[in-house]
Structure formats: structure tokens, C-alpha cells
Design a protein around this motif. Structure first.
Motif, short mmCIF file in Angstrom:
data_model
loop_
_atom_site.label_atom_id
_atom_site.label_comp_id
_atom_site.label_asym_id
_atom_site.label_seq_id
_atom_site.Cartn_x
_atom_site.Cartn_y
_atom_site.Cartn_z
N GLY A 189 10.04 -1.72 -1.52
CA GLY A 189 10.20 -1.68 -0.07
C GLY A 189 10.57 -0.34 0.50
O GLY A 189 10.78 -0.21 1.71
N GLN A 190 10.66 0.70 -0.33
CA GLN A 190 11.07 2.02 0.14
C GLN A 190 9.86 2.80 0.65
O GLN A 190 9.38 3.73 0.03
N TYR A 191 9.35 2.38 1.80
CA TYR A 191 8.22 3.07 2.42
C TYR A 191 8.28 2.86 3.93
O TYR A 191 8.98 1.96 4.42
N SER A 192 7.54 3.69 4.63
CA SER A 192 7.47 3.58 6.09
C SER A 192 6.55 2.43 6.46
O SER A 192 5.37 2.45 6.11
N THR A 193 7.07 1.46 7.19
CA THR A 193 6.24 0.34 7.61
C THR A 193 5.11 0.81 8.54
O THR A 193 3.96 0.39 8.40
N ALA A 251 -8.90 -6.86 -1.72
CA ALA A 251 -7.83 -6.39 -0.83
C ALA A 251 -8.32 -5.90 0.53
O ALA A 251 -7.54 -5.89 1.48
N ARG A 252 -9.58 -5.48 0.66
CA ARG A 252 -10.01 -4.89 1.93
C ARG A 252 -9.79 -5.82 3.12
O ARG A 252 -9.31 -5.37 4.18
N PRO A 253 -10.10 -7.12 3.03
CA PRO A 253 -9.85 -7.99 4.20
C PRO A 253 -8.38 -8.04 4.60
O PRO A 253 -8.06 -8.23 5.77
N ILE A 254 -7.48 -7.84 3.64
CA ILE A 254 -6.05 -7.92 3.93
C ILE A 254 -5.58 -6.67 4.68
O ILE A 254 -4.59 -6.72 5.42
N LEU A 255 -6.28 -5.56 4.50
CA LEU A 255 -5.84 -4.29 5.07
C LEU A 255 -5.78 -4.33 6.60
O LEU A 255 -5.03 -3.57 7.21
N LYS A 256 -6.56 -5.19 7.23
CA LYS A 256 -6.55 -5.25 8.69
C LYS A 256 -5.57 -6.30 9.22
O LYS A 256 -5.49 -6.51 10.43
N ASP A 257 -4.83 -6.93 8.33
CA ASP A 257 -3.83 -7.93 8.72
C ASP A 257 -2.45 -7.37 8.43
O ASP A 257 -1.96 -7.43 7.31
N CYS A 258 -1.80 -6.80 9.45
CA CYS A 258 -0.53 -6.11 9.24
C CYS A 258 0.57 -7.06 8.76
O CYS A 258 1.57 -6.62 8.18
N HIS A 259 0.41 -8.36 8.98
CA HIS A 259 1.43 -9.32 8.57
C HIS A 259 1.37 -9.62 7.07
O HIS A 259 2.31 -10.19 6.53
N ARG A 260 0.28 -9.22 6.43
CA ARG A 260 0.11 -9.51 5.00
C ARG A 260 0.24 -8.26 4.12
O ARG A 260 0.18 -8.36 2.90
N LEU A 261 0.41 -7.11 4.74
CA LEU A 261 0.42 -5.86 3.98
C LEU A 261 1.55 -5.81 2.96
O LEU A 261 1.38 -5.31 1.84
N ASN A 262 2.73 -6.29 3.34
CA ASN A 262 3.88 -6.24 2.43
C ASN A 262 3.61 -7.01 1.14
O ASN A 262 4.21 -6.72 0.10
N HIS A 263 2.72 -7.99 1.19
CA HIS A 263 2.43 -8.81 0.01
C HIS A 263 1.54 -8.09 -1.01
O HIS A 263 1.49 -8.50 -2.17
N ILE A 264 0.84 -7.05 -0.57
CA ILE A 264 -0.04 -6.34 -1.51
C ILE A 264 0.48 -4.96 -1.85
O ILE A 264 -0.09 -4.28 -2.71
N MET A 265 1.55 -4.49 -1.22
CA MET A 265 2.09 -3.18 -1.52
C MET A 265 2.64 -3.13 -2.95
O MET A 265 3.09 -4.15 -3.48
N ASP A 266 2.59 -1.95 -3.55
CA ASP A 266 3.09 -1.76 -4.91
C ASP A 266 4.54 -2.22 -5.00
O ASP A 266 5.43 -1.66 -4.35
N PRO A 267 4.84 -3.27 -5.79
CA PRO A 267 6.21 -3.79 -5.87
C PRO A 267 7.20 -2.79 -6.45
O PRO A 267 8.40 -2.88 -6.21
N ARG A 268 6.69 -1.78 -7.20
CA ARG A 268 7.59 -0.79 -7.78
C ARG A 268 8.21 0.11 -6.72
O ARG A 268 9.22 0.77 -6.99
#
Length: 453
Positions: free
Chosen positions: A327-331, A307-324
Motif C-alpha cells: 500500500g505504499q504508493y500514491s493513489t 488486467a487491461r479491463p481492470i485498469l479503467k476501473d479505479c475502484h478495482r486497482l488496489n486489488h491488482i497492485m503489487d502486494p509487496r
């Protein structure tokens, strides 16, 4: 590719010393008092006590610790408090040994208030021993911080080694994040926990003689009834070097998946090792996944590497966020937290931020308001304060908060039984019991809400 491991990992690695018999020499208390006066303004280190020639009495260690008010319990007292270490009181078990829930009554000890406690008992056949027990007493007996678990006392009797802590109602973060299937921790609660843990690590690192925690992980972050984080389990903690120096150790200790790569590969131990471990936990909070899980697809088994390489790509963050979290979080908050985790997980220790910088980065995330309204339902702790807004029943009368939520629960259960009523109940609950994370956070404050269980 997985990090090369140069040690055989266990949850917590090994004991270096077995318990010794209690020394009842009458001369020891006097020497202990002399030492106590000499270091009245200086915290005792582990080496001050663990050296064979140390004059400090382990049977009355509390009198030598700076600022300590520890109680010395007898084994008989602890058996009474835990119903003879009954299985029904077992809270869990770690590398040190089993932990039991206990109860202190007001008649047990003058000046000791009635309260629930957690009693940790050394497993004489386990991976830890006297040295780890002593480390906990030395550090927690002297260090005080709002996000540090309170050590109430200890027992040193023959081969028995026990520790008595304040009781933490919500257990540990590992259980809440990975094992609590009835409800998930909402976004602001996760940030609140991360901030509390970061503040405690910053406090440890900024001591005159820095303390390296060395085993920072989700299982060692305890949570009280208001989800305030407190660090526990200081058996592997050590006094750190000052400045840019580092310890070099041939005995690497900690937990696989959380330890810094330079510590694993070279044995170099600095406060930056704790920063890396914090980055791992922050990543777990974002993704809702354990640092290591061999049941995941092969390339995803080691969370940091994947996951670390994805952390610097803001366009991919939603794909690794906890699905539970649904979407109820601050972007904006996710982007800043992800960037921080990326920094903490750098393979170069000098590229990592200090824990004080981590705290300064995380604290503003609590104020962000770009959290969409959603389906999370929060209930007020019965012992806490009530919302200012009155609740109105179906017949128009004002009802108490607790009764209101009970009525809502019954109505929703009926709605599930009668599917044709679902829409009406959903609309009703939206107007009364469903709030966004941000709304409840502002209305009740950081310490007065918890997710519905």
C-alpha cells in the motif's frame, strides 16, 4: 482468450546472417573514409553497412560511424579483461550469447579510463548472429542519450563477434522486479525507471529517421547503482518509416507477451509497436507480475488480456497492485499510471499516445505526495551523499551514517532473537531508520537512494 500467434516464439528470434571472414583489403579504408565524409551530418543506417556492395570496412567500422568514439578490441584483450571468460565472471545469458563482467585497467589503452565493463560474446550456435551484432554497433555507436547504455567498443576478429558495454551494477529490471526476493522496488523507484525508459524511447522515435526498438521488455532495461534506467540490446532494432507509413515484414521478431498485436498478426511495424510494449512493462511495474506466466490461474496467465479491463476501473486497482508494495504508493499516481497503461495497450495503434506524451504523463507522478508513511527502510549508498540530519547514538554522540545503519541492523537482529524486546526496537527504528518513500525521495533526490538489500 489468448492472442493468436502466427509465429513460433523464442526469447529472441532468428539470425539472418552468419559471420563472414574479415576482409583485409587495403582499398577498403580509403572507401570508408569517403563514405564517412559524405554522411558526416547523417546517421548511417543498418542497410548502408549490411548491403553486400557496401564499401565500409567492418574491421574499422568505428571510423565510419557519425560521432562514434568506439574502441576496437582484440580477442586477446577481451580474454584478459574477463579472466579468459571465466564462469566466475558470468553475469547472464541472452539470445545473443553470454555476458561477462570485465575490468579495463589504465594500461590497456591510452585514453581509456579504468572501469568495470560488461562483455557480450556471440554464441556461434545461438539464435542470433552477425546481423544482430552489426545492428548493435550501428545504433549504439551513433546514438547517445542518458538513458541509453554506453557501448565502449567491439571486437571483429575472424568469426568472433563481441561487444563491450559500461557495467550496470543493478543488472536488469526483470531480475530486480521478479527475482529479487530480499527487497522490492518501491513506488517512486518504479516510476523513475519507467520515466527513464520512456524518455529513451521518445528520443529514438523522434530521430530524423525514427528508430523502432522492437524488443522493449523488462530484461532489456538495465539499471545502474542509482536505479537509472538504460536501454540495451539493439540487435532487433531497425530504422523505421517516416510519417504514417509502416514496415511490413514477414519475419516477426521480438518476445512473446510484449509484441503489439498488429505486428504479430499482420507484420505491420511502426513506433506504436514500441508504445504497446512499454504499456506491458508499465503494467508489470504496477502489478509485480510477468507478462506471461503459465503457473498462474488460466485466466491470469496472459497479463494484458486479464488486467487491461481492470485498469479503467479505479475502484478495482488496489486489488491488482503489487502486494509487496504494502500500500505504499500514491493513489492518484496509480490511477494516472493505470490509465496511461490502458491507452498504451490499445489494440488500435492510432489510439495509443506517443512516447513524448507518455513522458509528460509520467513525470508529474514523482511530485505527488499522497504516499502513506510505511515500513520501507532505505540506506544511503556508501559512495553517495549523507543525509543532512545528524544521527545520534544511544550514548548521545553523533555517529556516521554508515555506522548508524550498521548499529540499527544489529539491534534489529537482536530484537528478533529476543521477542520481548520487539516493541522497543520497533519504536526506536521508526524514529531513526524508517522513512516513507516520499520523505527519502525529497531528502536525497532521485539518484541517491536504494532499497535495503
Amino acid at each position: 482468450m489468448a492472442l493468436k500467434r502466427v509465429v513460433s516464439w523464442r526469447i529472441i528470434l532468428p539470425s539472418c546472417a552468419k559471420a563472414s571472414k574479415k576482409n583485409n583489403s587495403s582499398s577498403e579504408p580509403n572507401k570508408s573514409n569517403i563514405i564517412s565524409k559524405q554522411v558526416s551530418l547523417q546517421r548511417l543506417s543498418l542497410s548502408d553497412v549490411s548491403n553486400p556492395g557496401s564499401p565500409i570496412s567492418l574491421s574499422d567500422l568505428s571510423s565510419s560511424l557519425v560521432g562514434s568514439n568506439l574502441h576496437i578490441f582484440t580477442l586477446k584483450e577481451l580474454k584478459k579483461m574477463t579472466n579468459n571468460f571465466s564462469k566466475s565472471e558470468l553475469l547472464g545469458e541472452g539470445g545473443f550469447g553470454p555476458v561477462y563482467r570485465g575490468s579495463i585497467c589504465d594500461k590497456l589503452r591510452p585514453g581509456l579510463e579504468s572501469q568495470l565493463v560488461a562483455v557480450k560474446k556471440l554464441d556461434l550456435n545461438g539464435s542470433q548472429g552477425h546481423k544482430e551484432w552489426l545492428a548493435e554497433v550501428i545504433f549504439l555507436g551513433q546514438l547517445k542519450h542518458p538513458h541509453l547504455v554506453n557501448l565502449i567498443g567491439y571486437c571483429y576478429e575472424d568469426e568472433h563477434r563481441l561487444l563491450v558495454y559500461e557495467y550496470m551494477a543493478k543488472g536488469n529490471l526483470d531480475d530486480q522486479l521478479f527475482k529479487n526476493y530480499s527487497a522490492t522496488l518501491p513506488w517512486l523507484t518504479r516510476i523513475k525507471i519507467a520515466i527513464g525508459a520512456a524518455q529513451c524511447l521518445a528520443f529514438l522515435h523522434e530521430e530524423e529517421q525514427p528508430v523502432i526498438y522492437r524488443d522493449f521488455k523488462a530484461a532489456n532495461i538495465l539499471l545502474d547503482s542509482d536505479y537509472n534506467a538504460k536501454l540495451s540490446d539493439f540487435g532487433l532494432a531497425t530504422d523505421g518509416p517516416q510519417g504514417d507509413d509502416s514496415h511490413i515484414t514477414t519475419c516477426v521478431m521480438g518476445t512473446e507477451g510484449y509484441a503489439a498485436p498488429e505486428y504479430i498478426n499482420t507484420g505491420h511495424l511502426t513506433t506504436m509497436c514500441d508504445v504497446f510494449s512499454f504499456g506491458v512493462v508499465l503494467l508489470e511495474l504496477l502489478m509485480g507480475k510477468r507478462s506471461i506466466d503459465k503457473n498462474r490461474p488460466r485466466r491470469e496467465q496472459y497479463l494484458v488480456e486479464w488486467a487491461r479491463p481492470i485498469l479503467k476501473d479505479c475502484h478495482r486497482l488496489n486489488h491488482i497492485m503489487d502486494p509487496r508494495l504494502e500500500g505504499q504508493y500514491s493513489t492518484a499516481g496509480v490511477k494516472k499510471a493505470a490509465a496511461l497503461a490502458y491507452q498504451c495497450l490499445s489494440h488500435n495503434p492510432k489510439s495509443r499516445p506517443t512516447m513524448r506524451a507518455v513522458v509528460k504523463t509520467l513525470e508529474p507522478l514523482l511530485e505527488l505526495t499522497d504516499i502513506p508513511s510505511g515500513p520501507f527502510v532505505f540506506t544511503v549508498n556508501p559512495e553517495g551523499k549523507k543525509c543532512d540530519e545528524p544521527r545520534i547514538g544511544n550514548n548521545g554522540e553523533e555517529i556516521e551514517e554508515k555506522k548508524y545503519y550498521e548499529k540499527e541492523r544489529i539491534r534489529q537482529q537482536r530484537g528478533r532473537k529476543h521477542h520481548h524486546r520487539g516493541r522497543r526496537i520497533k519504536a526506536s527504528s521508526r524514529s531513526r531508520a524508517v522513512h516513507s518513500d516520499t520523505t527519502l525521495y525529497k531528502a536525497l533526490g532521485t539518484s541517491l537512494y536504494s532499497p535495503k538489500n
